[in-house]
Write a protein that holds these residues in place. Structure first.
Motif, PDB file in Angstrom:
ATOM      1  N   ASP A  55      42.169  34.418  37.150  1.00  0.00           N
ATOM      2  CA  ASP A  55      43.253  33.480  37.895  1.00  0.00           C
ATOM      3  C   ASP A  55      43.598  34.241  39.088  1.00  0.00           C
ATOM      4  O   ASP A  55      43.363  35.379  39.176  1.00  0.00           O
ATOM      5  N   GLU A  56      43.509  33.598  40.450  1.00  0.00           N
ATOM      6  CA  GLU A  56      43.882  34.074  41.431  1.00  0.00           C
ATOM      7  C   GLU A  56      45.258  34.859  41.620  1.00  0.00           C
ATOM      8  O   GLU A  56      45.396  35.919  42.471  1.00  0.00           O
ATOM      9  N   ARG A  57      46.164  34.497  40.897  1.00  0.00           N
ATOM     10  CA  ARG A  57      47.665  35.100  41.235  1.00  0.00           C
ATOM     11  C   ARG A  57      48.186  35.872  39.979  1.00  0.00           C
ATOM     12  O   ARG A  57      48.873  36.701  40.278  1.00  0.00           O
ATOM     13  N   ASP A  58      47.569  35.515  38.702  1.00  0.00           N
ATOM     14  CA  ASP A  58      47.898  36.173  37.639  1.00  0.00           C
ATOM     15  C   ASP A  58      46.879  36.963  37.024  1.00  0.00           C
ATOM     16  O   ASP A  58      45.971  36.132  36.673  1.00  0.00           O
ATOM     17  N   GLY A  59      46.798  38.086  37.128  1.00  0.00           N
ATOM     18  CA  GLY A  59      45.348  39.236  36.699  1.00  0.00           C
ATOM     19  C   GLY A  59      45.455  39.158  35.241  1.00  0.00           C
ATOM     20  O   GLY A  59      44.321  39.550  34.668  1.00  0.00           O
ATOM     21  N   ARG A  60      46.389  38.811  34.599  1.00  0.00           N
ATOM     22  CA  ARG A  60      46.291  38.693  33.073  1.00  0.00           C
ATOM     23  C   ARG A  60      45.708  37.521  32.515  1.00  0.00           C
ATOM     24  O   ARG A  60      45.435  37.544  31.224  1.00  0.00           O
ATOM     25  N   LYS A  61      45.532  36.370  33.523  1.00  0.00           N
ATOM     26  CA  LYS A  61      44.866  34.932  32.830  1.00  0.00           C
ATOM     27  C   LYS A  61      43.534  35.179  33.267  1.00  0.00           C
ATOM     28  O   LYS A  61      42.982  35.288  34.305  1.00  0.00           O
TER      29      LYS A  61
END
Length: 386
Positions: free
Chosen positions: A286-292
């Motif tokens: 995911d571009e905004r949430d690195g955990r996803k």
């Protein structure tokens, strides 16, 4: 919202575009030619295709009019004097030479292209050369600090090196068993920082635009090695970092799924074999949430098919602590799709992936549901939005 997917296949470049609410494929160029990777330079809008002709070898192609016409780009060649240690495959009953032979390097495959926010263009190749362009693709130069890295045996331009290399090979060149760079992850916030991944060696990082390189394999495990935690000898399949949180890095590997929350300084295996999350090739972040992140798991290193004939995408929202199996819209019987390392992409929650059986799937709700948008394409090597 994403409106076009560029698709590299065994027999040409395709565009899959959304018009009147539906995704439709069409041939965009290179009919009949192998296209290992195709992508749009976000800085200039130029389309780049990395070709693998059966007769003429590796060629770089580009389009400056959005795919209406294509032209031969300035070609990538290894500089005179470039050499590398040749791999020696074991033969039953034959003695393994104490020192690997040195051979002259020529281009075997163009594998991946990547773009920095500073306008730089990077191309990863087999046998393991990283080529850089600072003039918009008018010329490319071999990055010698990486080529001459101690992990590879040192400077083979002017010496015979140390004789000790940790760079092995990949059969992906469809010929010589030689190392290959298939992942180039450029930090969107700091274009001088980039990660490259090599089959087979591991991951290296540069924080000074390629002037120097440091191995980033702490915590990596290769279950095939006598010492699974060895510094080198890992076989990453694909590496990607988060755009807005670049300290979050993901890797799909022969020996599982690996995640780093400290910029690849250390890795943690986050496989979940009990739900089928272990072996596979691609990963999208995911571009905004690195955990996803998302994966398309495969059966095993030996079989390389969908698990039990049922295709699914795996998603985590918590850095690999838990995984969801997303199956809505995907075939759940008699499916033997394999998804290669460059054939999964995400853009703001729109996912797409293509398989070696020519099937292309799109999700516009982060993977909760998929639709099939093409079923008879040639084997798919890469998908990218652009």
């Amino acid at each position: 919202m994403a409106q076009r997917i560029l698709v590299g296949t065994r027999k040409g470049t395709f565009a899959v575009e959304k018009t009147d609410g539906a995704w439709r494929p069409r041939l965009l160029g290179h009919a009949g030619a192998g296209v290992n990777f195709v992508a749009r330079d976000p800085n200039t809008g130029t389309l780049w295709a990395l070709l693998g002709h059966g007769h003429w070898g590796a060629k770089l192609s580009r389009s400056k009019d959005d795919g209406v016409t294509w032209e031969d780009a300035p070609q990538i060649t290894y500089p005179e004097g470039a050499r590398h240690y040749a791999d020696v495959l074991p033969v039953e009953g034959a003695e393994v030479p104490a020192k690997r032979p040195i051979k002259a390097s020529t281009l075997l495959k163009l594998w991946v292209i990547s773009f920095g926010s500073d306008g730089r263009i990077y191309v990863g190749t087999i046998p393991g050369g990283l080529f850089v362009s600072d003039d918009g693709g008018e010329s490319f130069e071999l990055n010698r600090p990486l080529w001459n890295h101690p992990s590879r045996g040192g400077d083979l331009f002017t010496t015979d090196g140390t004789g000790d290399t940790h760079w092995w090979g990949t059969p992906a060149s469809e010929g010589e068993f030689a190392p290959g760079i298939h992942s180039i992850a450029v930090d969107a916030q700091d274009p001088k920082r980039l990660l490259v991944a090599i089959s087979t060696a591991g991951v290296l990082e540069s924080t000074d635009g390629g002037a120097s390189w440091t191995g980033r394999n702490k915590g990596m495990l290769n279950d095939y090695l006598p010492d699974p935690a060895a510094e080198w000898g890992h076989d990453p399949h694909f590496v990607e970092l988060c755009r807005d949180q670049p300290e979050h890095v993901w890797q799909q590997n022969h020996s599982g799924v690996f995640y780093s929350s400290d910029g690849a300084k250390s890795w943690k295996r986050v496989s979940a074999p009990d739900v089928g999350v272990h072996f596979g090739f691609p990963v999208a972040v995911d571009e905004r949430d690195g955990r996803k992140a998302w994966l398309v798991p495969g059966k095993s290193d030996q079989q390389r098919t969908a698990i039990e004939g049922a295709l699914f995408v795996a998603r985590t929202r918590d850095g690999g602590e838990t995984w969801e199996a997303l199956r809505d819209g995907l075939p759940q019987e008699c499916a033997y799709d394999v998804v290669y390392r460059h054939a999964l992409a995400n853009e703001l929650g729109t996912l797409c992936f293509g398989s070696t059986t020519g099937n292309l799937y799109v999700s516009e709700d982060e993977g909760d549901s998929f639709v099939s948008v093409a079923t008879n394409l040639p084997p798919i090597y890469s998908v990218r939005f652009g």
